[in-house]
Design a protein around this motif. Sequence first.
Motif, PDB file in Angstrom:
ATOM      1  N   GLN A  75       0.822  -1.210   0.000  1.00  0.00           N
ATOM      2  CA  GLN A  75       0.000   0.000   0.000  1.00  0.00           C
ATOM      3  C   GLN A  75       0.852   1.254   0.000  1.00  0.00           C
ATOM      4  O   GLN A  75       0.613   2.183  -0.782  1.00  0.00           O
ATOM      5  CB  GLN A  75      -0.916  -0.006   1.222  1.00  0.00           C
ATOM      6  CG  GLN A  75      -2.079  -0.943   1.017  1.00  0.00           C
ATOM      7  CD  GLN A  75      -2.591  -1.510   2.307  1.00  0.00           C
ATOM      8  OE1 GLN A  75      -1.965  -1.397   3.348  1.00  0.00           O
ATOM      9  NE2 GLN A  75      -3.725  -2.146   2.229  1.00  0.00           N
ATOM     10  N   ILE A  76       1.865   1.254   0.842  1.00  0.00           N
ATOM     11  CA  ILE A  76       2.713   2.450   0.864  1.00  0.00           C
ATOM     12  C   ILE A  76       3.410   2.620  -0.466  1.00  0.00           C
ATOM     13  O   ILE A  76       3.527   3.735  -0.992  1.00  0.00           O
ATOM     14  CB  ILE A  76       3.723   2.364   2.012  1.00  0.00           C
ATOM     15  CG1 ILE A  76       2.973   2.376   3.321  1.00  0.00           C
ATOM     16  CG2 ILE A  76       4.671   3.544   1.982  1.00  0.00           C
ATOM     17  CD1 ILE A  76       3.857   2.219   4.504  1.00  0.00           C
ATOM     18  N   GLY A  77       3.839   1.487  -1.038  1.00  0.00           N
ATOM     19  CA  GLY A  77       4.492   1.546  -2.339  1.00  0.00           C
ATOM     20  C   GLY A  77       3.579   2.142  -3.381  1.00  0.00           C
ATOM     21  O   GLY A  77       3.987   2.972  -4.198  1.00  0.00           O
ATOM     22  N   LEU A  78       2.321   1.749  -3.340  1.00  0.00           N
ATOM     23  CA  LEU A  78       1.382   2.277  -4.328  1.00  0.00           C
ATOM     24  C   LEU A  78       1.232   3.772  -4.168  1.00  0.00           C
ATOM     25  O   LEU A  78       1.288   4.528  -5.141  1.00  0.00           O
ATOM     26  CB  LEU A  78       0.033   1.609  -4.161  1.00  0.00           C
ATOM     27  CG  LEU A  78      -0.983   2.134  -5.158  1.00  0.00           C
ATOM     28  CD1 LEU A  78      -0.992   1.243  -6.368  1.00  0.00           C
ATOM     29  CD2 LEU A  78      -2.345   2.261  -4.572  1.00  0.00           C
ATOM     30  N   PHE A  79       1.033   4.202  -2.905  1.00  0.00           N
ATOM     31  CA  PHE A  79       0.765   5.620  -2.700  1.00  0.00           C
ATOM     32  C   PHE A  79       1.993   6.485  -2.983  1.00  0.00           C
ATOM     33  O   PHE A  79       1.858   7.683  -3.183  1.00  0.00           O
ATOM     34  CB  PHE A  79       0.281   5.874  -1.272  1.00  0.00           C
ATOM     35  CG  PHE A  79      -1.101   5.362  -1.028  1.00  0.00           C
ATOM     36  CD1 PHE A  79      -2.126   5.660  -1.903  1.00  0.00           C
ATOM     37  CD2 PHE A  79      -1.380   4.574   0.059  1.00  0.00           C
ATOM     38  CE1 PHE A  79      -3.400   5.184  -1.684  1.00  0.00           C
ATOM     39  CE2 PHE A  79      -2.646   4.094   0.285  1.00  0.00           C
ATOM     40  CZ  PHE A  79      -3.659   4.396  -0.589  1.00  0.00           C
ATOM     41  N   SER A  80       3.186   5.865  -2.967  1.00  0.00           N
ATOM     42  CA  SER A  80       4.351   6.718  -3.150  1.00  0.00           C
ATOM     43  C   SER A  80       5.054   6.474  -4.474  1.00  0.00           C
ATOM     44  O   SER A  80       6.160   6.943  -4.651  1.00  0.00           O
ATOM     45  CB  SER A  80       5.326   6.507  -1.994  1.00  0.00           C
ATOM     46  OG  SER A  80       5.738   5.179  -1.989  1.00  0.00           O
ATOM     47  N   SER A  81       4.392   5.768  -5.392  1.00  0.00           N
ATOM     48  CA  SER A  81       5.142   5.497  -6.623  1.00  0.00           C
ATOM     49  C   SER A  81       4.936   6.634  -7.618  1.00  0.00           C
ATOM     50  O   SER A  81       3.866   7.223  -7.721  1.00  0.00           O
ATOM     51  CB  SER A  81       4.690   4.179  -7.225  1.00  0.00           C
ATOM     52  OG  SER A  81       3.394   4.288  -7.684  1.00  0.00           O
ATOM     53  N   ARG A  82       6.019   6.922  -8.295  1.00  0.00           N
ATOM     54  CA  ARG A  82       5.992   8.011  -9.264  1.00  0.00           C
ATOM     55  C   ARG A  82       6.172   7.493 -10.677  1.00  0.00           C
ATOM     56  O   ARG A  82       6.583   8.219 -11.555  1.00  0.00           O
ATOM     57  CB  ARG A  82       7.132   9.001  -8.987  1.00  0.00           C
ATOM     58  CG  ARG A  82       7.109   9.610  -7.656  1.00  0.00           C
ATOM     59  CD  ARG A  82       5.948  10.559  -7.522  1.00  0.00           C
ATOM     60  NE  ARG A  82       5.834  11.426  -8.669  1.00  0.00           N
ATOM     61  CZ  ARG A  82       4.685  11.965  -9.062  1.00  0.00           C
ATOM     62  NH1 ARG A  82       3.596  11.689  -8.427  1.00  0.00           N
ATOM     63  NH2 ARG A  82       4.664  12.767 -10.087  1.00  0.00           N
ATOM     64  N   ASP A  83       5.899   6.230 -10.861  1.00  0.00           N
ATOM     65  CA  ASP A  83       6.180   5.601 -12.138  1.00  0.00           C
ATOM     66  C   ASP A  83       4.982   4.729 -12.491  1.00  0.00           C
ATOM     67  O   ASP A  83       4.461   4.019 -11.630  1.00  0.00           O
ATOM     68  CB  ASP A  83       7.433   4.746 -12.001  1.00  0.00           C
ATOM     69  CG  ASP A  83       7.888   4.222 -13.327  1.00  0.00           C
ATOM     70  OD1 ASP A  83       8.920   4.692 -13.803  1.00  0.00           O
ATOM     71  OD2 ASP A  83       7.214   3.338 -13.876  1.00  0.00           O
ATOM     72  N   LEU A  84       4.537   4.801 -13.733  1.00  0.00           N
ATOM     73  CA  LEU A  84       3.323   4.080 -14.092  1.00  0.00           C
ATOM     74  C   LEU A  84       3.448   2.587 -13.862  1.00  0.00           C
ATOM     75  O   LEU A  84       2.564   1.952 -13.311  1.00  0.00           O
ATOM     76  CB  LEU A  84       3.005   4.332 -15.560  1.00  0.00           C
ATOM     77  CG  LEU A  84       2.106   5.521 -15.867  1.00  0.00           C
ATOM     78  CD1 LEU A  84       1.998   5.690 -17.366  1.00  0.00           C
ATOM     79  CD2 LEU A  84       0.744   5.293 -15.267  1.00  0.00           C
ATOM     80  N   LEU A  85       4.579   2.053 -14.268  1.00  0.00           N
ATOM     81  CA  LEU A  85       4.716   0.609 -14.163  1.00  0.00           C
ATOM     82  C   LEU A  85       4.863   0.184 -12.711  1.00  0.00           C
ATOM     83  O   LEU A  85       4.321  -0.844 -12.296  1.00  0.00           O
ATOM     84  CB  LEU A  85       5.927   0.152 -14.980  1.00  0.00           C
ATOM     85  CG  LEU A  85       5.851  -1.296 -15.428  1.00  0.00           C
ATOM     86  CD1 LEU A  85       4.600  -1.539 -16.234  1.00  0.00           C
ATOM     87  CD2 LEU A  85       7.074  -1.652 -16.251  1.00  0.00           C
ATOM     88  N   LEU A  86       5.567   1.010 -11.946  1.00  0.00           N
ATOM     89  CA  LEU A  86       5.709   0.725 -10.532  1.00  0.00           C
ATOM     90  C   LEU A  86       4.341   0.771  -9.859  1.00  0.00           C
ATOM     91  O   LEU A  86       4.013  -0.068  -9.015  1.00  0.00           O
ATOM     92  CB  LEU A  86       6.640   1.750  -9.887  1.00  0.00           C
ATOM     93  CG  LEU A  86       7.008   1.502  -8.441  1.00  0.00           C
ATOM     94  CD1 LEU A  86       7.786   0.222  -8.309  1.00  0.00           C
ATOM     95  CD2 LEU A  86       7.817   2.656  -7.908  1.00  0.00           C
ATOM     96  N   PHE A  87       3.556   1.727 -10.270  1.00  0.00           N
ATOM     97  CA  PHE A  87       2.200   1.850  -9.761  1.00  0.00           C
ATOM     98  C   PHE A  87       1.422   0.563 -10.024  1.00  0.00           C
ATOM     99  O   PHE A  87       0.792  -0.002  -9.132  1.00  0.00           O
ATOM    100  CB  PHE A  87       1.536   3.042 -10.461  1.00  0.00           C
ATOM    101  CG  PHE A  87       0.168   3.382  -9.970  1.00  0.00           C
ATOM    102  CD1 PHE A  87       0.004   4.242  -8.893  1.00  0.00           C
ATOM    103  CD2 PHE A  87      -0.957   2.860 -10.571  1.00  0.00           C
ATOM    104  CE1 PHE A  87      -1.255   4.567  -8.443  1.00  0.00           C
ATOM    105  CE2 PHE A  87      -2.211   3.181 -10.121  1.00  0.00           C
ATOM    106  CZ  PHE A  87      -2.374   4.029  -9.065  1.00  0.00           C
ATOM    107  N   PHE A  88       1.509   0.119 -11.258  1.00  0.00           N
ATOM    108  CA  PHE A  88       0.810  -1.108 -11.624  1.00  0.00           C
ATOM    109  C   PHE A  88       1.317  -2.294 -10.818  1.00  0.00           C
ATOM    110  O   PHE A  88       0.542  -3.126 -10.338  1.00  0.00           O
ATOM    111  CB  PHE A  88       0.981  -1.361 -13.121  1.00  0.00           C
ATOM    112  CG  PHE A  88       0.415  -2.668 -13.556  1.00  0.00           C
ATOM    113  CD1 PHE A  88      -0.961  -2.847 -13.628  1.00  0.00           C
ATOM    114  CD2 PHE A  88       1.249  -3.728 -13.870  1.00  0.00           C
ATOM    115  CE1 PHE A  88      -1.482  -4.055 -14.002  1.00  0.00           C
ATOM    116  CE2 PHE A  88       0.724  -4.936 -14.248  1.00  0.00           C
ATOM    117  CZ  PHE A  88      -0.650  -5.104 -14.322  1.00  0.00           C
TER     118      PHE A  88
END
Lengths: 739, 500
Positions: free
Chosen positions: B125-138
């Motif tokens: 969850q933290i990774g999702l909220f702090s990702s600045r990259d589309l693929l990382l988000f996915f």
Amino acid sequence: MEHTYQYAWIIPFLPFPVTISIGLGLLLVPTATKNLRRIWAFFSVLLLSIAMVFSADLAIQQINGSFIYQYSWSWTINNTFSLEFGYLIDPLTSIMLILITTVGIMVLIYSDNYMSHDQGYLRFFAYMSFFNTSMLGLVTSSNLIQIYIFWELVGMCSYLLIGFWFTRPTAANACQKAFVTNRVGDFGLLLGILGLYWITGSFEFRDLFEILKNLIHNNEVNSLFAALCASLLFVGAVAKSAQFPLHVWLPDAMEGPTPISALIHAATMVAAGIFLVARLLPLFTVIPYIMNFISLIGIITVLLGATLALAQRDIKRSLAYSTMSQLGYIMLAPGIGSYRAALFHLITHAYSKALLFLGSGSIIHSMEPIVGYSPEKSQNMILMGGLRRYVPITKTTFFLGTLSLCGMPPLACFWSKDEILNDTWLYSPIFAIIAWSTAGLTAFYMFRVYLLTFDGHLQVHFQNFSSTKNSSFYSISIWGKEVPKPLNVNLFLSTMNTNEKMSFFSKNTYQIDRNGKNRIRYFSTQFGNKYTSMYPHESDNTMLFPMLVLVLFTLFIGFIGIPFDQGVIDLDILSKWLTPSINLLHSNSGDSFDWYEFVTNAIYSVTISFLGIFLAYIFYGSVYSSFQNLDLINSFVRIDSKRILSDRIINGIYNWSYNRGYIDVFYGKVLSNTIRGLAELIHFFDRRVIDGITNGVGVVSFFVGEGIKSVGGGRISSYIFLYAFSVSICLIIYYFFRF
Amino acid sequence: MSYFPWLTIIVVFPISAGLSIFFLPHRGNKVVRWYTICICLLELLLMTYVFCYHFQLNDPLIQLDEDYEWINIFDFHWRPGIDGLSIGPILLTGFITTLATLAAWPVTRDSRLFHFLMLAMYSGQIGLFSSRDLLLFFLMWELELIPVYLLLSMWGGKKRLYSATKFILYTAGGSVFLLMGVPGMGLYGSNEPTLNFETSANQSYPVSLEILFYFGFLIAYAVKLPIIPLHTWLPDTHGEAHYSTCMLLAGILLKMGAYGLVRINMELLPHAHSIFSPWLVLAGTLQIIYAASTSLGQVNLKKRIAYSSVSHMGFTIIGIGSITDTGLNGAILQLLSHGFLGAALFFLAGTSCDRIRLIYLDEMGGISIPMPKIFTMFSSFSMASLALPGMSGFVAEAVVFFGIITSQKFLFLPKILITFVMAIGMILTPIYLLSMLRQIFYGYKLFNMTNSYFMDSGPRELFVSICIFLPVIGIGIYPDFVLSLSVDKVEAILSNYFYR
């Protein structure tokens, strides 16, 4: 003194520490908190008295050199919109402050004794203090958002307090009903606030009035929309003040403890709607038609409340309908433009009705040990009667309250009600006739309550509960003219046993089941101290003291509204108090008081009240026959058998009144069932259609998968068969289409 | 100090510490529990420290950003970074997850795996909220699903497999669209893929393509958020999951959808958003009414609360769709407020259901006498949930109302209608919540069971509910406390809409 104004924001927050500390104490250290019982009550009374002193100081300053003080802090810092918190001290606020704190203190003192045996004693005081906080906050608030906030908080307190005895299913239903009905009002209020914000871009009262006045003056705003917003705002007041379409919650709210009914549902919270209308009156006067609408709603409520109060059996319900009717008067007054009369009646009615409710609480308290603790019985007026012998002080106070509410001359409500009636004559004759005749109805039902409760003989001993529950008309003759049989006494005793939970006692008496008198003797000798509870008792001094204080208020509060010096233009205290607000409304309010006109009008209204009282005596009084109570049909039939038509009319009125005008039934049938049906329908739709599609896709994919699995079973023969089959089908089709 | 990889540590720390759960000595559940609690607390403290000292609130740009190349071929970077929009959800995640692990103490079966999964979710969850990259988000979006699926299918109720399957199919189905959208956006307009948010924010697409992207992303978020026709996984999931999982689901998982909607759809695809926003508002309005009335028809306690959270998310959608400063702030506030309230309600519902061993409302009744504390907390949170002033729900809903009122995008009559219908939801909410309260607590009932099950909530449960209650009151009394986090960022996002 500037200082009092500067620190006026403290007033709402004064009672708040009690709530917090009791709440935290009950959650974290329950036993220690519970051991401190009385101290909490003392603190809440103390803090509220400080608030009273404060507000009295403010009020005196308002009377002498009145100026309006407003202060606000910003609440949210946002670029696009800003909410502000603040307080506004003006005459209206100071009147409401005095009213709330005085009635609040009396009720708190009273409930110390009234609730003393209740398990939820502390919870009660926590709720009460919170209610006081939010009510004081409501009247001191300086903008609409703040009003909305406290409006809801007050509603929540009312919800909690109505559902105070939450083990009773009726209380549970009543509190939900009250909250939801009030929420309908809040819905209107919120939409109205939003709409006005949309039009004017402000929540602040004075800005709002100015801007709206200019806009309407210059025709820049759609007047239909403005009227819509104003009427939506008014819906909030309608719900809170139990006006006609949304009044259904008030009688049910009587499920709460009686001090609550006195404070919240008679004196203060229901006045919040009136307060709102009074506060926004400059706005309502600008917009066309709204004033007519308000007075229309008011007059409907006046009549409806009075008719519904006619045949209630529950003493508190009947007082509640009377409250509704009187609130109708108060709502009518601003509708016809008499701001002063509305506030005057608000004050006098609040004290009188608080007195009546406290008195009814005292009666209930004295009846409870005899008939049991269910509100069906202890509040049932049919079981009362003849209490004047047992509870003399309560009787006197209750009598004074009743007289005041009927509009008897020296008492408080007379002055104010007369003023409203006078103003109504000036406004419209039809309204005036309705309001005037309702004054007679008021006298009738109030004296009905009084006579049923205090006059005649104690009915408990003659009652058979199961029969009275069904219909009074047919069962009355059973207990009417007969000497009570021993059987009834048995019944009384057995109910007593179950109520007192003295199971060992009833076991003993079952052995000598035959003779009721034996039992009484047994009862009286063995349990001599219990014998006394066969008759009602006067309440303790702690309960009587607030009632006596309220009697003083009822006697003398009327004088703030009457001019003392005749001839000389000397304004009475109330006018002096209200000068700035009245000046805001109409510039020429300094017209002199005409005693002659006043007296002629007063004679009319007193006459109709006397008529009502006289009728009540005929129907319910103990002068002719002590057992004629409620015996309407029977007595009429005996007197004159030809008067069937009038019988039918009276019967119809009684049915109408007893069934609460069929409005509750209608709402239950139509609204609740519609909502329930809709919920069922949507639930069905959700389950079967939306979820069904999902599940259907799942099932289909499962079957497809299975099918493919069985098809792709790896058997060469089946492949060949399938191949040959499809080829032959194709050939056949080709063959057929060829020719 | 600024180049110290704070965010990477925050993201990676829970899952890596969680892995070592399996190496703990076999000393019963107690060790595992305490270990997990400590990790969660440590993480929360770390987050608070970092946000206090290394984060400027009045800066709408990305802060604490890092950039490491991960997979060179398609320019995939490990690129975390936070701004005003994401700091709220991250703090919420830390708070709720810590409390959820505390709430999960009664779980004894396979507690190592359970707690590991909780920690894994934490990271995801933290990774999702702090990702600045589309693929990382996915990637983070997908990483989130697996722990939820396992938590559901192993520690759920009777129909756990059904609901777990439903959950995974729904969300995976939504993710397909996300997966299609991500490379599409990355590959458009240039030869080498650009997955960075900053670069793609400045890119403009042809309108039809933008609408296509928008729609694809919207479906993925609509499943998570949920928006009405795609919501049916939620009641089933919430009805079956253990209450600590429910807390995470209602408190955080639903917020991911709304976050994604703001982060990707609003920020990167402004044209399409202004085209779609009336439909969003419409959907949100309908959803409020629809879910509230469905909730009224539920007899299952947990499902009733689940529908109530569907209904509350409608306000978020409306706030996002209103394209005003106020509305978007209100949406974020509602996001956080519902995070607290939903978690608390599910927690309380779970604990009381476990005690009386009943789940259907019509069988319950009269438990206020044996459990006064649960009664108190339950009523307080219900009141907060029906938007009583002084609590967070009211502020959020009021701000959304003002947002829609001040919105420039809608005409006079539609605005009136939308406001009116939203306000009807305000009447329906107390009906279902209060009748739920009435059915559970009010009245009187003699139970056949022995009284030993009827313990009132202990200090741990009381602590959990009070902990959630404090921010609820705090936001309600002083909303600036939260609004100040996101105001500048919201302004920056919305400035796009007025330029074009």
